[in-house]
Design a protein around this motif. Structure first.
Motif, short mmCIF file in Angstrom:
data_model
loop_
_atom_site.label_atom_id
_atom_site.label_comp_id
_atom_site.label_asym_id
_atom_site.label_seq_id
_atom_site.Cartn_x
_atom_site.Cartn_y
_atom_site.Cartn_z
N PRO A 1 -14.22 -10.59 14.20
CA PRO A 1 -15.13 -9.77 14.63
C PRO A 1 -15.00 -8.32 14.03
N ALA A 2 -13.74 -7.84 13.71
CA ALA A 2 -13.74 -6.70 12.89
C ALA A 2 -14.42 -6.30 11.57
N HIS A 3 -14.60 -7.34 11.08
CA HIS A 3 -15.35 -7.59 9.86
C HIS A 3 -16.76 -7.19 10.05
N ALA A 4 -17.34 -7.71 11.03
CA ALA A 4 -18.75 -7.35 11.32
C ALA A 4 -18.77 -6.05 11.98
N PHE A 5 -18.01 -5.70 13.02
CA PHE A 5 -17.90 -4.53 13.64
C PHE A 5 -18.16 -3.17 12.81
N VAL A 6 -17.10 -3.19 11.52
CA VAL A 6 -17.09 -2.21 10.86
C VAL A 6 -18.61 -1.91 9.92
N ARG A 7 -19.30 -3.05 10.05
CA ARG A 7 -20.56 -2.79 9.27
C ARG A 7 -21.78 -2.91 10.43
N SER A 8 -21.33 -2.58 11.74
CA SER A 8 -22.35 -2.26 12.62
C SER A 8 -23.09 -0.90 12.83
N PRO A 9 -24.26 -0.69 12.98
CA PRO A 9 -24.81 0.81 13.39
C PRO A 9 -24.13 1.50 14.44
N GLU A 10 -23.48 0.87 15.20
CA GLU A 10 -22.58 1.74 16.36
C GLU A 10 -21.28 2.30 15.73
N PHE A 11 -20.61 1.44 14.76
CA PHE A 11 -19.54 1.94 14.31
C PHE A 11 -19.77 3.02 13.05
N ASP A 12 -20.89 2.89 12.46
CA ASP A 12 -21.40 3.94 11.51
C ASP A 12 -21.43 5.08 12.21
N ALA A 13 -22.26 5.06 13.43
CA ALA A 13 -22.60 6.32 14.21
C ALA A 13 -21.40 7.00 14.56
N PHE A 14 -20.38 6.16 14.98
CA PHE A 14 -19.09 6.71 15.38
C PHE A 14 -18.32 7.68 14.15
N THR A 15 -18.23 6.66 13.01
CA THR A 15 -17.60 7.60 12.17
C THR A 15 -18.28 8.68 11.33
N ASP A 16 -19.54 8.60 11.74
CA ASP A 16 -20.45 9.77 11.21
C ASP A 16 -20.46 10.86 12.25
N HIS A 17 -19.84 10.99 13.07
CA HIS A 17 -19.84 11.84 14.18
C HIS A 17 -19.51 13.36 13.73
#
Ligand SMILES: O=C(O)CCC(=O)C(=O)O
Length: 288
Positions: free
Chosen positions: A102-118
């Motif tokens: 699941p972590a592989h897919a999660f770091v490719r998700s729009p939600e994680f992108d939005a978080f890291t682009d905070h």
């Protein structure tokens, strides 16, 4: 120091939680409104602890989102997903961060992108790097649970990114509350000023003899050999640590039922050379 919490561990090696080995990581939050003072503290300490830089609820939501992607059976029945209480059972799945985990897919998700682009993260990077900065695509989601005796060995980030500029900062973000027993990040005090030759002999005590990048899995040996203590904190959701590429750091084993989830996000000064291994999304088996 709280004498009730006597023994910690890292990579299965016991560490007395005492004043010889540990001292608190100072809180630098009050300097956020004073960039020159923040930079000065960063230069002096090599790492900063910033409390509540992110919104606690946003971080807790990210935690719940990731945990909700885990296969059934890993979270203790009857407990709230966002708590991330380990059931004691690891379902059959690929290794952490490898395709299919699941972590592989999660770091490719729009939600994680939005978080890291905070914007709070890029603002902080720009304040410390003294100008525009770019986030590196290789952002890591870490996930540890009790009983595995696994944590990050003592290392410097530069050992893993030495094909690029040193004008780089790492943000370490606990995704959920992370008291010291849950296994947070620790920094070796003042170690960003040590020459590489001072660290080299420590590699003789390692559980990874074929790998010259980590320093040692034994944090007690590392601290005593260099006559320095580990800077620790009880982290809360919303806190962010930031460190430079040369400070020695490591993490502690997860000793609580609550699992440790964290993210590391890196920024490089715009225009500086990027280590291309960090230009791709993270995978647990990418070797970088
Ligand atoms: O979270 C960890 O265990 C290690 C993180 C780390 O080394 C980093 O953020 O540079």
């Amino acid at each position: 120091m709280d004498r009730g919490r006597r023994t910690l561990r890292s990579n299965g090696v016991e560490l007395p939680f005492d004043d010889d080995l540990f001292t608190p990581l100072p809180d630098s939050t009050a300097l956020l409104d004073d960039p020159p003072a923040l930079r000065r503290r960063f230069r002096e300490q090599g790492a900063l602890r910033l409390r509540g830089l992110l919104d606690r609820d946003e971080v807790v939501r990210l935690r719940a989102s990731y945990l909700s992607t885990l296969p059934e059976g890993m979270i203790a029945p009857g407990t709230p997903v966002a708590e991330g209480v380990f059931s004691g059972r690891v379902p059959d799945m690929p290794a952490h961060g490898v395709a299919g985990h699941p972590a592989h897919a999660f770091v490719r998700s729009p939600e994680f992108d939005a978080f890291t682009d905070h914007p709070a993260l890029s603002r902080l990077a720009e304040a410390l790097l003294g100008g525009p900065a770019d986030r590196l695509p290789r952002c890591i989601l870490r996930h540890f649970h009790s009983g595995e005796g696994r944590a990050s060995r003592a290392h410097t980030d530069y050992a893993y990114m030495d094909q690029g500029s040193e004008q780089v900062v790492t943000m370490w973000i606990p995704v959920g509350d992370c008291p010291v027993e849950t296994g947070g990040l620790v920094y070796l005090e003042g170690s960003h000023t040590l020459p590489a030759e001072a660290l080299a002999p420590l590699r003789e005590r390692t559980d990874r003899p074929g790998d010259t990048r980590p320093i040692s899995h034994d944090l007690g040996w590392t601290a005593r050999s260099l006559g320095r203590r580990w800077l620790w904190a009880d982290y809360e959701a919303g806190d962010v640590n930031v460190h430079g590429p040369h400070i020695v750091h490591a993490s502690l084993d997860t000793l609580t039922e609550r699992m440790r989830i964290s993210a590391d996000v890196r920024f490089v000064r715009s225009g500086a050379a990027v280590d291309t291994r960090w230009s791709r999304r993270w995978a647990g088996d990418d070797g970088a």
